[in-house]
Design a protein around this motif. Structure first.
Motif, PDB file in Angstrom:
ATOM      1  N   ARG A   1       0.854  -1.186   0.000  1.00  0.00           N
ATOM      2  CA  ARG A   1       0.000   0.000   0.000  1.00  0.00           C
ATOM      3  C   ARG A   1       0.887   1.232   0.000  1.00  0.00           C
ATOM      4  N   ILE A   2       0.361   2.318  -0.559  1.00  0.00           N
ATOM      5  CA  ILE A   2       1.094   3.576  -0.617  1.00  0.00           C
ATOM      6  C   ILE A   2       0.226   4.679  -0.030  1.00  0.00           C
ATOM      7  N   ALA A   3       0.818   5.468   0.878  1.00  0.00           N
ATOM      8  CA  ALA A   3       0.152   6.662   1.416  1.00  0.00           C
ATOM      9  C   ALA A   3       0.828   7.884   0.816  1.00  0.00           C
ATOM     10  N   VAL A   4       0.101   8.640  -0.006  1.00  0.00           N
ATOM     11  CA  VAL A   4       0.649   9.840  -0.636  1.00  0.00           C
ATOM     12  C   VAL A   4       0.324  11.036   0.254  1.00  0.00           C
ATOM     13  N   LEU A   5       1.382  11.698   0.722  1.00  0.00           N
ATOM     14  CA  LEU A   5       1.226  12.844   1.610  1.00  0.00           C
ATOM     15  C   LEU A   5       1.620  14.115   0.878  1.00  0.00           C
ATOM     16  N   ALA A   6       0.943  15.216   1.201  1.00  0.00           N
ATOM     17  CA  ALA A   6       1.261  16.518   0.635  1.00  0.00           C
ATOM     18  C   ALA A   6       1.873  17.399   1.714  1.00  0.00           C
ATOM     19  N   GLU A   7       2.413  18.547   1.298  1.00  0.00           N
ATOM     20  CA  GLU A   7       3.008  19.479   2.243  1.00  0.00           C
ATOM     21  C   GLU A   7       2.004  19.830   3.344  1.00  0.00           C
ATOM     22  N   GLY A   8       2.495  19.860   4.572  1.00  0.00           N
ATOM     23  CA  GLY A   8       1.618  20.086   5.712  1.00  0.00           C
ATOM     24  C   GLY A   8       1.064  18.802   6.286  1.00  0.00           C
ATOM     25  N   GLY A   9       1.548  17.661   5.780  1.00  0.00           N
ATOM     26  CA  GLY A   9       1.160  16.382   6.363  1.00  0.00           C
ATOM     27  C   GLY A   9      -0.250  15.953   6.082  1.00  0.00           C
ATOM     28  N   LYS A  10      -0.810  16.349   4.946  1.00  0.00           N
ATOM     29  CA  LYS A  10      -2.164  15.947   4.564  1.00  0.00           C
ATOM     30  C   LYS A  10      -2.107  14.654   3.761  1.00  0.00           C
ATOM     31  N   LEU A  11      -2.931  13.694   4.142  1.00  0.00           N
ATOM     32  CA  LEU A  11      -3.032  12.449   3.391  1.00  0.00           C
ATOM     33  C   LEU A  11      -3.949  12.660   2.199  1.00  0.00           C
ATOM     34  N   LEU A  12      -3.418  12.448   0.993  1.00  0.00           N
ATOM     35  CA  LEU A  12      -4.202  12.643  -0.225  1.00  0.00           C
ATOM     36  C   LEU A  12      -4.802  11.343  -0.738  1.00  0.00           C
ATOM     37  N   GLN A  13      -4.064  10.249  -0.610  1.00  0.00           N
ATOM     38  CA  GLN A  13      -4.575   8.957  -1.075  1.00  0.00           C
ATOM     39  C   GLN A  13      -3.827   7.841  -0.367  1.00  0.00           C
ATOM     40  N   TYR A  14      -4.580   6.823   0.033  1.00  0.00           N
ATOM     41  CA  TYR A  14      -3.989   5.627   0.642  1.00  0.00           C
ATOM     42  C   TYR A  14      -4.584   4.439  -0.072  1.00  0.00           C
ATOM     43  N   ASP A  15      -3.749   3.749  -0.853  1.00  0.00           N
ATOM     44  CA  ASP A  15      -4.297   2.731  -1.738  1.00  0.00           C
ATOM     45  C   ASP A  15      -3.204   1.765  -2.162  1.00  0.00           C
ATOM     46  N   THR A  16      -3.596   0.760  -2.931  1.00  0.00           N
ATOM     47  CA  THR A  16      -2.626  -0.159  -3.505  1.00  0.00           C
ATOM     48  C   THR A  16      -1.840   0.558  -4.601  1.00  0.00           C
ATOM     49  N   PRO A  17      -0.649   0.064  -4.942  1.00  0.00           N
ATOM     50  CA  PRO A  17       0.078   0.674  -6.056  1.00  0.00           C
ATOM     51  C   PRO A  17      -0.744   0.711  -7.341  1.00  0.00           C
ATOM     52  N   GLU A  18      -1.497  -0.355  -7.616  1.00  0.00           N
ATOM     53  CA  GLU A  18      -2.318  -0.389  -8.824  1.00  0.00           C
ATOM     54  C   GLU A  18      -3.315   0.765  -8.860  1.00  0.00           C
ATOM     55  N   ARG A  19      -3.988   1.008  -7.741  1.00  0.00           N
ATOM     56  CA  ARG A  19      -4.986   2.081  -7.681  1.00  0.00           C
ATOM     57  C   ARG A  19      -4.323   3.448  -7.746  1.00  0.00           C
ATOM     58  N   ILE A  20      -3.192   3.605  -7.092  1.00  0.00           N
ATOM     59  CA  ILE A  20      -2.483   4.885  -7.149  1.00  0.00           C
ATOM     60  C   ILE A  20      -2.125   5.215  -8.594  1.00  0.00           C
ATOM     61  N   LEU A  21      -1.658   4.219  -9.351  1.00  0.00           N
ATOM     62  CA  LEU A  21      -1.243   4.449 -10.736  1.00  0.00           C
ATOM     63  C   LEU A  21      -2.428   4.626 -11.677  1.00  0.00           C
ATOM     64  N   HIS A  22      -3.462   3.813 -11.498  1.00  0.00           N
ATOM     65  CA  HIS A  22      -4.567   3.810 -12.453  1.00  0.00           C
ATOM     66  C   HIS A  22      -5.697   4.763 -12.082  1.00  0.00           C
ATOM     67  N   ALA A  23      -5.798   5.126 -10.804  1.00  0.00           N
ATOM     68  CA  ALA A  23      -6.888   6.008 -10.382  1.00  0.00           C
ATOM     69  C   ALA A  23      -6.410   6.995  -9.319  1.00  0.00           C
ATOM     70  N   PRO A  24      -5.471   7.897  -9.700  1.00  0.00           N
ATOM     71  CA  PRO A  24      -4.999   8.899  -8.727  1.00  0.00           C
ATOM     72  C   PRO A  24      -6.169   9.740  -8.217  1.00  0.00           C
ATOM     73  N   ALA A  25      -6.121  10.059  -6.919  1.00  0.00           N
ATOM     74  CA  ALA A  25      -7.261  10.697  -6.267  1.00  0.00           C
ATOM     75  C   ALA A  25      -7.495  12.130  -6.733  1.00  0.00           C
ATOM     76  N   ASP A  26      -6.432  12.828  -7.115  1.00  0.00           N
ATOM     77  CA  ASP A  26      -6.582  14.218  -7.550  1.00  0.00           C
ATOM     78  C   ASP A  26      -5.409  14.599  -8.455  1.00  0.00           C
ATOM     79  N   ASP A  27      -5.406  15.842  -8.892  1.00  0.00           N
ATOM     80  CA  ASP A  27      -4.368  16.299  -9.819  1.00  0.00           C
ATOM     81  C   ASP A  27      -2.982  16.256  -9.191  1.00  0.00           C
TER      82      ASP A  27
END
Length: 318
Positions: A212-238
């Protein structure tokens, strides 16, 4: 062997003194027992803060973290850390101790009998591919960077902790050694199945290493927590889509192996170096392009031909 433990971040928040914004902002996610979770993001997004909150090198200012249902706040900090392996970018080995002595450090603190410690050191050195007879009496300065990182991982596993924390452990290594160490850790993890938090800023490493991958943005905000497949094929936002990159279709080839394909029959005489059945489709495509070939032979672990891969097969799989 200690079983793996799940880790639950429950609105875990950290604001450092003198700062008006959190370094980690109400992080909530669950890492199932035995899985690798990669904390991914650019510098300043709170990855290392999240990691060090787990072993209380950094203390929470809000929320909670639970290990197998027990809050870290309720645990003695020394006992907590003894149940967690910790690996940093520079191996952090004691330069005046031999490799065997470095690995024995935590078991000695725990009061293990000497024969048990010696057996554990030998077992771990074999596990990380550094036989005791050849490497046990060496000092860290006598090892390469990659070998030192192997020892660092062995030391973190010495007391058989259920949890591993890894802060960009391969970031200081050259690309070839880094890829080799990634493969070695995945091989090792398949045997020991420790719950692992792995910090990285490299999407290719995250896809390769993480369940699983947790993508964090500046300020420690979690943007997406998902499998690598979902992160690559269905990113949560721009932001996630930009971080993953426009070549995410190519990155997705890392997730599949040649053994997943129905290969063409091996006819002999194929040009170029043979691929292995456990190579990724991305590795295979790179090899085909480098060879200027439309097909290459594929072998098993013992070098016996099992079929042929073609560019068309990879295209269909993609």
């Amino acid at each position: 062997m200690n079983s793996a433990a799940d880790i639950v971040f429950d609105e875990a928040t950290k604001t450092y003194p003198g700062s008006v914004r959190p370094a980690l902002d109400a992080l909530s996610l669950t890492v199932p027992a035995g899985e690798i979770c990669v904390l991914l993001g650019s510098s300043g997004c709170g990855k290392t803060t999240a990691l060090t909150l787990v072993n209380r090198l950094t203390e929470l200012t809000g929320g909670d973290i639970r290990i197998d249902g027990t809050s870290i706040r309720e645990q003695d900090v020394i006992a907590l850390r003894r149940g967690i392996g910790y690996v940093i970018q520079q191996a952090g080995l004691f330069p005046h101790l031999t490799i065997a002595q470095n690995i024995a450090t935590v078991p000695q603190v725990l009061g293990w009998p000497k024969p048990r410690i010696e057996d554990r050191v030998r077992e771990l050195l074999e596990l990380v591919g550094l036989p005791h007879g050849e490497y046990g009496d060496r000092y860290p300065a006598q090892l390469s960077g990659g070998q030192q990182q192997r020892v660092g991982i062995a030391r973190a596993l010495a007391a058989d902790p259920p949890i591993m924390l890894m802060d960009e452990p391969f970031g200081a290594l050259d690309p070839v050694t880094r890829e080799h160490m990634q493969d070695e850790f995945l091989r090792l993890h398949a045997q020991v199945r420790k719950t692992t938090l792995f910090v990285s800023h490299d999407i290719d490493e995250a896809v390769r290493m993480g369940d699983r991958i947790a993508v964090l943005a500046e300020g420690g905000k979690l943007l997406q927590y998902d499998t690598p497949e979902r992160i690559l094929h269905a990113p949560a936002d721009d932001y996630v889509a930009r971080f993953v990159g426009t070549d995410r279709g190519l990155k997705a080839l890392t997730l599949r192996r040649l053994s997943d394909l129905t290969l063409e029959p091996y006819a002999g005489g194929a040009n170029g170096t043979a691929l292995r059945a456990d190579d990724s489709l991305r590795t295979a495509l790179s090899a085909l392009l480098a060879a200027g070939a439309d097909r290459l032979p594929v072998t098993d672990a013992d070098g016996h031909p099992v079929g042929t891969v073609t560019v068309d097969l990879i295209r269909e799989a993609a």
